[in-house]
Structures are given as structure tokens and as C-alpha cells.
Design a protein around this motif. Structure first.
Motif, PDB file in Angstrom:
ATOM      1  N   ILE A  52       0.824  -1.209   0.000  1.00 31.57           N
ATOM      2  CA  ILE A  52       0.000   0.000   0.000  1.00 31.57           C
ATOM      3  C   ILE A  52       0.860   1.260   0.000  1.00 31.57           C
ATOM      4  O   ILE A  52       0.645   2.175  -0.797  1.00 31.57           O
ATOM      5  N   ALA A  53       1.854   1.305   0.884  1.00 33.48           N
ATOM      6  CA  ALA A  53       2.736   2.479   0.944  1.00 33.48           C
ATOM      7  C   ALA A  53       3.579   2.606  -0.313  1.00 33.48           C
ATOM      8  O   ALA A  53       3.984   3.708  -0.689  1.00 33.48           O
ATOM      9  N   GLY A  54       3.835   1.481  -0.979  1.00 32.28           N
ATOM     10  CA  GLY A  54       4.610   1.503  -2.217  1.00 32.28           C
ATOM     11  C   GLY A  54       3.930   2.283  -3.330  1.00 32.28           C
ATOM     12  O   GLY A  54       4.573   2.664  -4.307  1.00 32.28           O
ATOM     13  N   LEU A  55       2.637   2.540  -3.186  1.00 33.92           N
ATOM     14  CA  LEU A  55       1.911   3.331  -4.180  1.00 33.92           C
ATOM     15  C   LEU A  55       2.319   4.806  -4.129  1.00 33.92           C
ATOM     16  O   LEU A  55       2.129   5.534  -5.090  1.00 33.92           O
ATOM     17  N   VAL A  56       2.874   5.236  -2.986  1.00 29.20           N
ATOM     18  CA  VAL A  56       3.361   6.611  -2.852  1.00 29.20           C
ATOM     19  C   VAL A  56       4.811   6.630  -3.345  1.00 29.20           C
ATOM     20  O   VAL A  56       5.668   5.984  -2.745  1.00 29.20           O
ATOM     21  N   PRO A  57       5.085   7.341  -4.435  1.00 34.56           N
ATOM     22  CA  PRO A  57       6.444   7.331  -4.999  1.00 34.56           C
ATOM     23  C   PRO A  57       7.514   7.758  -3.986  1.00 34.56           C
ATOM     24  O   PRO A  57       7.301   8.671  -3.207  1.00 34.56           O
ATOM     25  N   VAL A  58       8.605   7.092  -3.991  1.00 35.14           N
ATOM     26  CA  VAL A  58       9.818   7.320  -3.208  1.00 35.14           C
ATOM     27  C   VAL A  58       9.577   7.203  -1.704  1.00 35.14           C
ATOM     28  O   VAL A  58      10.155   6.344  -1.058  1.00 35.14           O
ATOM     29  N   VAL A  59       8.731   8.046  -1.141  1.00 30.58           N
ATOM     30  CA  VAL A  59       8.523   8.077   0.309  1.00 30.58           C
ATOM     31  C   VAL A  59       8.011   6.737   0.825  1.00 30.58           C
ATOM     32  O   VAL A  59       8.502   6.221   1.829  1.00 30.58           O
ATOM     33  N   GLY A  60       7.034   6.158   0.148  1.00 30.15           N
ATOM     34  CA  GLY A  60       6.484   4.876   0.578  1.00 30.15           C
ATOM     35  C   GLY A  60       7.522   3.781   0.579  1.00 30.15           C
ATOM     36  O   GLY A  60       7.598   2.977   1.514  1.00 30.15           O
ATOM     37  N   ASP A  61       8.352   3.739  -0.465  1.00 35.18           N
ATOM     38  CA  ASP A  61       9.391   2.712  -0.542  1.00 35.18           C
ATOM     39  C   ASP A  61      10.464   2.911   0.524  1.00 35.18           C
ATOM     40  O   ASP A  61      10.960   1.941   1.092  1.00 35.18           O
ATOM     41  N   VAL A  62      10.808   4.154   0.814  1.00 30.15           N
ATOM     42  CA  VAL A  62      11.816   4.436   1.841  1.00 30.15           C
ATOM     43  C   VAL A  62      11.300   4.030   3.225  1.00 30.15           C
ATOM     44  O   VAL A  62      12.017   3.413   4.013  1.00 30.15           O
ATOM     45  N   VAL A  63      10.042   4.359   3.507  1.00 29.83           N
ATOM     46  CA  VAL A  63       9.456   4.026   4.809  1.00 29.83           C
ATOM     47  C   VAL A  63       9.384   2.509   5.002  1.00 29.83           C
ATOM     48  O   VAL A  63       9.774   1.990   6.056  1.00 29.83           O
ATOM     49  N   THR A  64       8.898   1.796   4.002  1.00 34.57           N
ATOM     50  CA  THR A  64       8.789   0.343   4.146  1.00 34.57           C
ATOM     51  C   THR A  64      10.161  -0.337   4.148  1.00 34.57           C
ATOM     52  O   THR A  64      10.326  -1.375   4.783  1.00 34.57           O
ATOM     53  N   ALA A  65      11.142   0.254   3.472  1.00 36.10           N
ATOM     54  CA  ALA A  65      12.512  -0.279   3.534  1.00 36.10           C
ATOM     55  C   ALA A  65      13.069  -0.133   4.948  1.00 36.10           C
ATOM     56  O   ALA A  65      13.728  -1.043   5.462  1.00 36.10           O
ATOM     57  N   ALA A  66      12.784   0.999   5.581  1.00 37.55           N
ATOM     58  CA  ALA A  66      13.243   1.214   6.958  1.00 37.55           C
ATOM     59  C   ALA A  66      12.571   0.219   7.909  1.00 37.55           C
ATOM     60  O   ALA A  66      13.212  -0.318   8.821  1.00 37.55           O
ATOM     61  N   MET A  67      11.300  -0.042   7.684  1.00 35.72           N
ATOM     62  CA  MET A  67      10.591  -1.013   8.525  1.00 35.72           C
ATOM     63  C   MET A  67      11.119  -2.427   8.290  1.00 35.72           C
ATOM     64  O   MET A  67      11.239  -3.216   9.232  1.00 35.72           O
ATOM     65  N   GLY A  68      11.462  -2.752   7.046  1.00 33.20           N
ATOM     66  CA  GLY A  68      12.075  -4.041   6.751  1.00 33.20           C
ATOM     67  C   GLY A  68      13.463  -4.152   7.365  1.00 33.20           C
ATOM     68  O   GLY A  68      13.866  -5.217   7.839  1.00 33.20           O
ATOM     69  N   ALA A  69      14.191  -3.039   7.382  1.00 35.81           N
ATOM     70  CA  ALA A  69      15.522  -3.018   7.998  1.00 35.81           C
ATOM     71  C   ALA A  69      15.429  -3.249   9.508  1.00 35.81           C
ATOM     72  O   ALA A  69      16.346  -3.808  10.107  1.00 35.81           O
ATOM     73  N   TYR A  70      14.316  -2.842  10.105  1.00 38.01           N
ATOM     74  CA  TYR A  70      14.105  -3.097  11.536  1.00 38.01           C
ATOM     75  C   TYR A  70      14.111  -4.600  11.815  1.00 38.01           C
ATOM     76  O   TYR A  70      14.675  -5.048  12.817  1.00 38.01           O
ATOM     77  N   ILE A  71      13.502  -5.381  10.929  1.00 34.07           N
ATOM     78  CA  ILE A  71      13.495  -6.838  11.104  1.00 34.07           C
ATOM     79  C   ILE A  71      14.922  -7.381  11.054  1.00 34.07           C
ATOM     80  O   ILE A  71      15.305  -8.233  11.857  1.00 34.07           O
TER      81      ILE A  71
END
Length: 138
Positions: A52-71
Motif C-alpha cells: 500500500i505504501a509503495g503506491l506513494v512514490p519514493v517516500v512509501g518505498d523508503v518508509v517500508t525499507a526502513a521497517m524491513g531493515a528493523y526486522i
């Protein structure tokens, strides 16, 4: 009294401890949020914040990448081998890079679930090295 502290987020009890069982629960909660927190009506397909966040260009991908990096960071705190951490980081990086491509990346985010793959790596490690954290799923 249980010595483990917990916090309540979105109706889910999240333990704050650094023990393997607490870390496992936090990683499972993050994976659920990122990959399977909603269902697409009509086809009953699970999607999460990553798609869902990936639909927002750049910002969505950066946010979800940071959340994935948390794992990956939580896995590091478990003392997992570096090669497993690199594999997990590669999953997040690949998901982020391909997910950043307009339109095709959004479709890709629905199919490639890097956080689910990383959870599988963590579960396998914990089941082998900390069997007391194993949860019987039914």
C-alpha cells in the motif's frame, strides 16, 4: 509476576524484552503489518503496508525499507550469523529497488514478500537455536 514488560499497539501485545521469544513476537508483528494486515475485498488476497505504501512514490518505498531493515536489526540482536543477515538485507534491498519502479514495482510488491522471507529465515534460526520460542501453529 512476569518480568517481561509489554506494550500494546494496534490491539496486539508486544513484549519489550531482549529475549529470543520477545524478539520473535516483535518480528512476527512487523511482518504481519508489512505483508498481511489487510485483505483485498472480492479476491480475499492478503496485502500489507509494504504494497500500500509503495503506491506513494519514493517516500512509501523508503518508509517500508526502513521497517524491513528493523526486522534485520532485530535479527542481528539475536546473534544470527552475518551471512543470514546479508541475505535478509538483500531481500529488503531487492524489494525496495524493484518496488521503486513505477507501476511494475507496485505489482511486484504484491508478489515478492521480502519480510515474509526474512521472517522464515529468523524462524528457522530460532527453531534450531532457541527451540523454547517455537509456537505451534494450527
Amino acid at each position: 509476576m512476569d518480568e517481561r514488560r509489554q506494550t500494546r499497539a494496534m490491539g496486539v501485545e508486544l513484549p519489550l524484552g531482549s529475549d529470543p521469544q520477545s524478539v520473535r513476537k516483535r518480528i512476527e508483528a512487523m511482518e504481519m503489518l508489512l505483508e498481511r494486515s489487510f485483505r483485498i475485498p472480492g479476491i480475499n488476497y492478503p496485502v500489507g503496508l509494504d504494497a500500500i505504501a509503495g503506491l506513494v512514490p519514493v517516500v512509501g518505498d523508503v518508509v517500508t525499507a526502513a521497517m524491513g531493515a528493523y526486522i534485520v536489526w532485530e535479527a542481528r540482536n539475536l546473534g544470527m550469523p552475518k551471512w543470514k543477515l546479508w541475505r535478509m538485507a538483500g531481500n529488503v534491498a531487492f524489494d525496495t529497488a524493484v518496488g521503486a519502479i513505477p507501476v511494475a514495482g507496485d505489482a511486484f510488491d504484491l508478489l515478492f514478500r521480502s519480510n515474509t522471507r526474512n521472517l522464515k529465515i529468523v524462524r528457522k534460526h530460532l527453531d534450531k537455536h532457541h527451540p523454547e520460542t517455537r509456537i505451534i501453529e494450527g
